[in-house]
Design a protein around this motif. Structure first.
Motif, PDB file in Angstrom:
ATOM      1  N   GLU A 218       0.830  -1.209   0.000  1.00 56.07           N
ATOM      2  CA  GLU A 218       0.000   0.000   0.000  1.00 56.07           C
ATOM      3  C   GLU A 218       0.861   1.253   0.000  1.00 56.07           C
ATOM      4  OE1 GLU A 218      -3.865  -1.871   2.384  1.00 56.07           O
ATOM      5  OE2 GLU A 218      -2.308  -0.789   3.492  1.00 56.07           O
ATOM      6  N   ILE A 219       2.019   1.189   0.646  1.00 62.97           N
ATOM      7  CA  ILE A 219       2.915   2.345   0.669  1.00 62.97           C
ATOM      8  C   ILE A 219       3.421   2.647  -0.734  1.00 62.97           C
ATOM      9  CG2 ILE A 219       5.121   3.229   1.527  1.00 62.97           C
ATOM     10  CD1 ILE A 219       4.728   1.520   4.023  1.00 62.97           C
ATOM     11  N   VAL A 220       3.998   1.659  -1.390  1.00 64.22           N
ATOM     12  CA  VAL A 220       4.585   1.905  -2.711  1.00 64.22           C
ATOM     13  C   VAL A 220       3.519   1.973  -3.799  1.00 64.22           C
ATOM     14  CG1 VAL A 220       6.747   0.804  -2.036  1.00 64.22           C
ATOM     15  CG2 VAL A 220       4.978  -0.549  -3.158  1.00 64.22           C
ATOM     16  N   GLY A 221       2.294   1.525  -3.524  1.00 70.59           N
ATOM     17  CA  GLY A 221       1.231   1.560  -4.522  1.00 70.59           C
ATOM     18  C   GLY A 221       0.528   2.894  -4.642  1.00 70.59           C
ATOM     19  N   LEU A 222       0.908   3.858  -3.799  1.00 73.89           N
ATOM     20  CA  LEU A 222       0.257   5.168  -3.817  1.00 73.89           C
ATOM     21  C   LEU A 222       0.637   5.981  -5.055  1.00 73.89           C
ATOM     22  CD1 LEU A 222       0.694   6.196  -0.077  1.00 73.89           C
ATOM     23  CD2 LEU A 222      -1.495   5.786  -1.240  1.00 73.89           C
ATOM     24  N   ASP A 223      -0.350   6.707  -5.580  1.00 68.16           N
ATOM     25  CA  ASP A 223      -0.131   7.685  -6.641  1.00 68.16           C
ATOM     26  C   ASP A 223      -0.338   9.091  -6.081  1.00 68.16           C
ATOM     27  OD1 ASP A 223       0.422   5.799  -8.569  1.00 68.16           O
ATOM     28  OD2 ASP A 223      -1.623   5.729  -9.353  1.00 68.16           O
ATOM     29  N   CYS A 224       0.089  10.079  -6.851  1.00 68.02           N
ATOM     30  CA  CYS A 224      -0.100  11.465  -6.428  1.00 68.02           C
ATOM     31  C   CYS A 224      -1.573  11.871  -6.475  1.00 68.02           C
ATOM     32  CB  CYS A 224       0.720  12.403  -7.307  1.00 68.02           C
ATOM     33  SG  CYS A 224       2.505  12.143  -7.192  1.00 68.02           S
ATOM     34  N   GLY A 225      -2.347  11.245  -7.353  1.00 70.44           N
ATOM     35  CA  GLY A 225      -3.764  11.557  -7.480  1.00 70.44           C
ATOM     36  C   GLY A 225      -4.527  10.365  -8.016  1.00 70.44           C
ATOM     37  N   ARG A 226      -5.804  10.539  -8.163  1.00 71.05           N
ATOM     38  CA  ARG A 226      -6.670   9.431  -8.582  1.00 71.05           C
ATOM     39  C   ARG A 226      -6.484   9.087 -10.070  1.00 71.05           C
ATOM     40  NH1 ARG A 226     -13.078   8.863  -7.145  1.00 71.05           N
ATOM     41  NH2 ARG A 226     -13.483   6.959  -8.353  1.00 71.05           N
ATOM     42  N   ASP A 227      -6.525   7.770 -10.361  1.00 70.58           N
ATOM     43  CA  ASP A 227      -6.498   7.270 -11.741  1.00 70.58           C
ATOM     44  C   ASP A 227      -5.315   7.792 -12.547  1.00 70.58           C
ATOM     45  OD1 ASP A 227      -8.895   5.968 -11.185  1.00 70.58           O
ATOM     46  OD2 ASP A 227     -10.105   7.671 -11.876  1.00 70.58           O
TER      47      ASP A 227
END
Length: 385
Positions: A218-227
């Protein structure tokens, strides 16, 4: 088991030729190679379909892959290979499913006889597999058969009775990683160079992982924004009172609130904002590789193994659990140490911790709470002794 072994000689399918094991893959493979190697319910479907339906078949394969994580598929592929390698060395066929063959296999795992050498012979003195490993391999075998349209009955006595005996004889309490407590985390942060991009990124990862109670994926799977990316598993929103993380985890989508800390040096929001400022990223993966001798941020998302390495490296550098030897300390920490640290440290109602960690039950949350509630209630004194 002796009766089962006797029945094997009469009932099992002998290997008369090389079985169709193109799905068996090596232990160290890429996610793409694992996806290609694992079986699909839609295999060979394209050949009988008109062109306009073949695109749907390809898309359906993508959805099938999305039904499980890359780590799960990699583990299933590795476990299936371990099983089929043992079958080959034992002159047995893994197909069609045979409970007697699987019963002998888990027996071999429990005795250490399931491991083989490069020459195909069984390795003498090999370490027996743990009960947890055996159960995981059995699940992988059942899953692989189901993907081929085959069924293996785990309740068959050739499997269930043997597995019950293995549990009774070899089961041991689970070995849990140590929790990273707040004082440990502060010491770990001090080992990072805040004058470098890598140091700023690692600081944000540690603080966000701890305060959010996040899994390493979940940590590395984050993006700056949606989609913003195809492989993203969530995104970050910066609000006045803190961060709002929208995550896709094991139990589905959930929102995680990460409030501002009491001091800038330990505030996860400050760490995230500082990383954004100096990394100059506005779209796509949030935590990325630092390259160019630490002066540049690349486009690639970090692998989740980097979280485990970061936790272990900084914990050792900070002298956490200094009462142990270097080798013992190295085995005590992993990415899960951050989640366990939050669960063990947050003095709030258990329901809030359960929601933050995304657990379906309070019982699972309690497994993460290392020492938090020990002896809080003294039943000995309450009974009058």
């Amino acid at each position: 088991m002796s009766r089962i072994a006797d029945e094997i000689s009469q009932n099992h399918p002998r290997k008369t030729s090389a079985p169709p094991l193109s799905m068996a893959v090596s232990g160290d493979v890429s996610a793409a190679e694992v996806s290609a190697a694992l079986p699909s319910p839609l295999v060979n479907a394209n050949s009988a379909l008109p062109a306009h339906l073949r695109d749907l078949t390809d898309r359906a394969r993508g959805y099938i892959e999305a039904a499980s994580s890359a780590n799960t598929r990699r583990a299933y592929a590795s476990d299936w290979k371990h099983f089929t390698d043992w079958c080959r060395r034992s002159n047995l066929s893994p197909l069609p499913p045979n409970p007697h063959v699987v019963g002998l296999y888990i027996t071999a795992c429990a005795s250490g006889a399931a491991s083989g050498s490069a020459t195909g012979t069984t390795t003498r003195g090999a370490k027996p597999s743990s009960v947890a490993t055996i159960e995981r391999r059995l699940s992988a075998i059942v899953w692989n058969y189901s993907q081929r349209g085959e069924k293996l009955d785990r309740k068959d006595r050739a499997i269930a009775t043997v597995l019950a005996g293995i549990r009774n004889r070899h089961a041991a309490p689970p070995l849990q990683k140590d929790a990273i407590l707040p004082e440990d985390l502060i010491a770990m942060l001090e080992t990072l160079d805040r004058g470098t991009l890598r140091g700023l990124r690692d600081r944000a990862m540690l603080l966000l992982g701890f305060a959010g109670g996040l899994r390493r994926s979940e940590i590395v799977g984050l993006d700056c924004g949606r989609d913003q990316s195809e492989d993203g598993r969530g995104w970050i929103e910066i609000l006045d009172k803190g961060l709002l993380l929208t995550l896709r985890g094991k139990t589905g989508w959930r929102e995680v609130e990460v409030g501002r800390g009491s001091a800038p040096s330990t505030c996860p929001v400050d760490a995230v904002e500082t990383w954004i400022k100096f990394a100059k990223i506005a779209k796509g993966p949030f935590f990325r590789r630092v390259r160019g001798q630490g002066k540049d941020v690349g486009p690639e998302r970090l692998n989740d193994q980097e979280v485990a390495r970061l936790v272990k490296r900084t914990a050792l550098a900070a002298g956490v659990r200094g009462d142990l030897t270097q080798g013992e300390r190295a085995k005590k920490f992993s990415g899960h140490s951050l989640r366990a640290g939050l669960a063990s440290s947050a003095e709030v109602d258990e329901r809030h911790v359960q929601k933050q960690l995304g657990h379906a039950s309070a019982e699972m949350t309690r497994k993460y709470q290392r020492r938090r509630d020990r002896f809080r209630v003294n039943l000995t004194k309450a009974a009058g002794l």
